[in-house]
Design a protein around this motif. Structure first.
Motif, PDB file in Angstrom:
ATOM      1  N   LEU A 141      -3.562   8.817  15.323  1.00 10.05           N
ATOM      2  CA  LEU A 141      -2.972   9.585  14.526  1.00 10.05           C
ATOM      3  C   LEU A 141      -1.842   9.242  13.546  1.00 10.05           C
ATOM      4  O   LEU A 141      -0.877   8.450  14.196  1.00 10.05           O
ATOM      5  N   GLU A 142      -1.847   9.385  12.313  1.00 11.46           N
ATOM      6  CA  GLU A 142      -0.975   8.786  11.506  1.00 11.46           C
ATOM      7  C   GLU A 142      -0.584  10.098  10.350  1.00 11.46           C
ATOM      8  O   GLU A 142      -1.456  10.609   9.893  1.00 11.46           O
ATOM      9  N   VAL A 143       0.680   9.736  10.330  1.00 16.24           N
ATOM     10  CA  VAL A 143       1.228  10.772   9.178  1.00 16.24           C
ATOM     11  C   VAL A 143       1.836   9.920   8.137  1.00 16.24           C
ATOM     12  O   VAL A 143       2.128   8.768   8.068  1.00 16.24           O
ATOM     13  N   GLY A 144       1.916  10.526   6.850  1.00 19.04           N
ATOM     14  CA  GLY A 144       2.375  10.003   5.578  1.00 19.04           C
ATOM     15  C   GLY A 144       2.895  10.867   4.605  1.00 19.04           C
ATOM     16  O   GLY A 144       2.806  12.010   4.731  1.00 19.04           O
ATOM     17  N   ALA A 145       3.748  10.240   3.697  1.00 17.51           N
ATOM     18  CA  ALA A 145       4.363  11.019   2.687  1.00 17.51           C
ATOM     19  C   ALA A 145       4.530  10.239   1.400  1.00 17.51           C
ATOM     20  O   ALA A 145       4.870   8.851   1.785  1.00 17.51           O
ATOM     21  N   GLN A 146       4.752  10.713   0.131  1.00 18.49           N
ATOM     22  CA  GLN A 146       4.786  10.017  -0.727  1.00 18.49           C
ATOM     23  C   GLN A 146       5.823  10.891  -1.756  1.00 18.49           C
ATOM     24  O   GLN A 146       5.491  12.096  -1.907  1.00 18.49           O
ATOM     25  N   GLY A 182      -4.649  14.728   2.141  1.00 16.52           N
ATOM     26  CA  GLY A 182      -3.412  14.805   1.555  1.00 16.52           C
ATOM     27  C   GLY A 182      -3.320  15.792   0.762  1.00 16.52           C
ATOM     28  O   GLY A 182      -4.108  16.381  -0.191  1.00 16.52           O
ATOM     29  N   TRP A 183      -1.959  16.331   0.894  1.00 15.80           N
ATOM     30  CA  TRP A 183      -1.810  17.843   0.039  1.00 15.80           C
ATOM     31  C   TRP A 183      -0.426  17.488  -0.692  1.00 15.80           C
ATOM     32  O   TRP A 183       0.592  17.100  -0.013  1.00 15.80           O
ATOM     33  N   GLN A 184      -0.407  17.965  -1.813  1.00 17.10           N
ATOM     34  CA  GLN A 184       0.799  17.797  -2.878  1.00 17.10           C
ATOM     35  C   GLN A 184       1.497  19.116  -2.525  1.00 17.10           C
ATOM     36  O   GLN A 184       1.172  20.298  -3.255  1.00 17.10           O
ATOM     37  N   VAL A 185       2.550  18.910  -1.838  1.00 15.52           N
ATOM     38  CA  VAL A 185       3.370  20.290  -1.496  1.00 15.52           C
ATOM     39  C   VAL A 185       4.070  20.874  -2.803  1.00 15.52           C
ATOM     40  O   VAL A 185       4.076  22.106  -3.033  1.00 15.52           O
ATOM     41  N   ALA A 240       0.674  -1.448  -0.077  1.00 18.09           N
ATOM     42  CA  ALA A 240      -0.068  -0.031  -0.046  1.00 18.09           C
ATOM     43  C   ALA A 240       0.803   1.291  -0.158  1.00 18.09           C
ATOM     44  O   ALA A 240       0.395   2.209  -0.679  1.00 18.09           O
ATOM     45  N   GLN A 241       1.990   1.291   0.512  1.00 17.31           N
ATOM     46  CA  GLN A 241       2.665   2.564   0.949  1.00 17.31           C
ATOM     47  C   GLN A 241       3.100   3.391  -0.473  1.00 17.31           C
ATOM     48  O   GLN A 241       2.975   4.487  -0.454  1.00 17.31           O
ATOM     49  N   GLY A 242       3.434   2.760  -1.515  1.00 14.49           N
ATOM     50  CA  GLY A 242       3.704   3.428  -2.496  1.00 14.49           C
ATOM     51  C   GLY A 242       2.664   3.571  -3.740  1.00 14.49           C
ATOM     52  O   GLY A 242       3.002   4.100  -4.798  1.00 14.49           O
ATOM     53  N   PHE A 243       1.469   3.228  -3.539  1.00 18.22           N
ATOM     54  CA  PHE A 243       0.297   3.337  -4.505  1.00 18.22           C
ATOM     55  C   PHE A 243      -0.246   4.573  -4.364  1.00 18.22           C
ATOM     56  O   PHE A 243      -0.803   5.171  -3.278  1.00 18.22           O
ATOM     57  N   ARG A 244      -0.304   4.929  -5.592  1.00 14.56           N
ATOM     58  CA  ARG A 244      -0.637   6.512  -5.682  1.00 14.56           C
ATOM     59  C   ARG A 244      -1.715   6.519  -7.044  1.00 14.56           C
ATOM     60  O   ARG A 244      -1.183   6.465  -8.274  1.00 14.56           O
ATOM     61  N   PRO A 292      -2.081   8.509   3.750  1.00 15.57           N
ATOM     62  CA  PRO A 292      -2.688   9.665   3.650  1.00 15.57           C
ATOM     63  C   PRO A 292      -2.220  10.330   2.618  1.00 15.57           C
ATOM     64  O   PRO A 292      -3.033  11.439   1.824  1.00 15.57           O
ATOM     65  N   ALA A 293      -0.889  10.507   2.037  1.00  8.57           N
ATOM     66  CA  ALA A 293      -0.593  11.276   1.383  1.00  8.57           C
ATOM     67  C   ALA A 293      -0.854  11.053  -0.155  1.00  8.57           C
ATOM     68  O   ALA A 293      -1.146  11.918  -1.103  1.00  8.57           O
ATOM     69  N   SER A 294      -1.467   9.669  -0.359  1.00 12.76           N
ATOM     70  CA  SER A 294      -2.048   9.446  -1.737  1.00 12.76           C
ATOM     71  C   SER A 294      -3.523  10.422  -2.093  1.00 12.76           C
ATOM     72  O   SER A 294      -3.763  10.151  -3.121  1.00 12.76           O
ATOM     73  N   TYR A 295      -4.122  10.607  -1.088  1.00 17.83           N
ATOM     74  CA  TYR A 295      -5.300  11.340  -1.183  1.00 17.83           C
ATOM     75  C   TYR A 295      -5.194  12.599  -2.060  1.00 17.83           C
ATOM     76  O   TYR A 295      -6.346  12.950  -2.918  1.00 17.83           O
ATOM     77  N   SER A 296      -4.137  13.127  -2.150  1.00 16.41           N
ATOM     78  CA  SER A 296      -3.861  14.468  -3.009  1.00 16.41           C
ATOM     79  C   SER A 296      -4.085  13.945  -4.679  1.00 16.41           C
ATOM     80  O   SER A 296      -3.875  14.868  -5.415  1.00 16.41           O
ATOM     81  N   ALA A 297      -4.006  12.445  -4.881  1.00 18.97           N
ATOM     82  CA  ALA A 297      -4.003  12.172  -6.160  1.00 18.97           C
ATOM     83  C   ALA A 297      -5.288  12.279  -6.726  1.00 18.97           C
ATOM     84  O   ALA A 297      -5.527  12.003  -8.409  1.00 18.97           O
ATOM     85  N   VAL A 298      -6.445  12.502  -6.106  1.00 19.48           N
ATOM     86  CA  VAL A 298      -7.889  12.451  -6.481  1.00 19.48           C
ATOM     87  C   VAL A 298      -7.930  13.675  -7.509  1.00 19.48           C
ATOM     88  O   VAL A 298      -7.667  14.760  -6.889  1.00 19.48           O
ATOM     89  N   ASP A 299      -8.543  13.834  -8.545  1.00 20.46           N
ATOM     90  CA  ASP A 299      -8.679  14.749  -9.537  1.00 20.46           C
ATOM     91  C   ASP A 299      -9.821  15.513  -9.158  1.00 20.46           C
ATOM     92  O   ASP A 299     -10.889  14.935  -8.495  1.00 20.46           O
TER      93      ASP A 299
END
Length: 303
Positions: free
Chosen positions: A173-178, A124-127, A11-15, A25-32
């Motif tokens: 509480l969970e943080v994530g990054a991709q 999820g936010w695309q910085v 799961a960790q690298g799926f976007r 949760p970093a993957s949420y920023s991929a939703v268009d």
């Protein structure tokens, strides 16, 4: 989720903007902007079990999750999800044991029921284009009951029923990054990681002991253990490789430090006299180490 389970839990690298990947949760920023996703999961299981000459068929079904994902603004996506955290359901009986110094026997039966559920809100936010970060905030609640009954082959002895129960509610509480990089026009590599914050919980655990003589309860005592539980720190890292819309593969590593959390136990238990102190201690549970790998090939994504 369903697509994670189909690939061994990776799961960790799926976007992907067409999937809800609650594990990172970093993957949420991929939703268009033109997409809102709703995902509902359930499991049906049919198992045949055997022990010696005993045979049994058991059918199980369970609700897995419900999740909804949407885009808030450019580069920012959110997800709301409801899912089980743990499930308890068992019942079994031990064989008879002869008591030392007598002809009487004792037998034990065990049962358990309950589980924890979790509702979670994440963003999820695309910085910048290759880097996204995310946060899952959840509420965890539920209850459990473990029962143990000790009975004897003579009515002159008291039987005993012991119940371990608790009602649990706390936060997660969970943080994530991709990090995403293009290896070529069709090839993409995503590296992901998450960390979950462990913490002590203010929930109490109870041990209720009842003595029974000829189906009549002769006495009951309740031991209360304050602040009996703890959630573990956990970390996970992984990577995925995709070739256009046809091939996707990934690998994950995860550590959950359950061996370092406190948990209620009965220490120095004397089975014959039914004595022992009710307390919480660490190193009761084992750390969880997980390695997952999966591969998916789709000849025609629209076929």
């Amino acid at each position: 989720m369903g697509f994670n389970k189909a690939m061994g839990g990776v799961a960790q690298g799926f976007r992907n903007g067409q999937e809800i990947n609650i594990a990172n949760p970093a993957s949420y920023s991929a939703v268009d902007s033109l997409t809102a996703l709703f995902d509902l999961g359930a499991t049906l299981q049919n198992g045949n079990y055997s022990m010696g000459k005993l045979r049994q068929n058991i059918k199980n079904s369970s609700f897995d999750y419900a999740a909804y994902a949407f885009r808030v603004t450019r580069g920012l996506g959110m997800t709301l999800a409801l899912m089980p955290f743990s499930k308890i359901k068992y019942s079994f009986t031990s064989g008879s044991e002869t008591l030392s110094g007598s002809s009487y026997t004792s037998s034990y039966s065990y049962s358990g029921d309950g589980g924890l559920r979790q509702i979670m809100l994440g963003a999820g936010w695309q910085v910048i284009k290759p880097l996204s970060i995310g946060l899952n905030v959840g509420y965890l609640w539920g209850e459990y009951e473990h029962n143990m009954t000790m009975s004897y082959s003579t009515t002159t002895a008291f039987s005993m029923i012991r119940a371990y129960t608790a009602n649990i509610s706390t936060y997660t509480l969970e943080v994530g990054a991709q990090f995403t990089t293009k290896l070529s026009k069709k090839e993409t590599l995503v590296i992901g990681a998450t960390a979950m914050l462990g913490h002590k919980m203010s929930n109490d655990a109870y041990r209720t002991t009842s003595t029974i003589n000829s189906s009549t309860v002769e006495g009951t005592s309740v031991d209360t253990l304050a602040n009996a539980f703890q959630l573990p720190h956990s970390i996970a890292v992984g990577a995925s490789y995709s070739l256009g819309d046809k091939l996707r593969t990934g690998i994950d590593f995860e550590l959950q430090r359950w061996g370092h959390v406190r948990f209620p136990v009965t220490e120095n238990y004397d089975q014959q006299h039914n004595t022992g102190s009710y307390t919480h201690t660490t190193h009761v549970l084992n750390n969880r180490y997980k390695v997952a790998a999966g591969l998916e090939y789709t000849p025609n994504i629209l076929g």
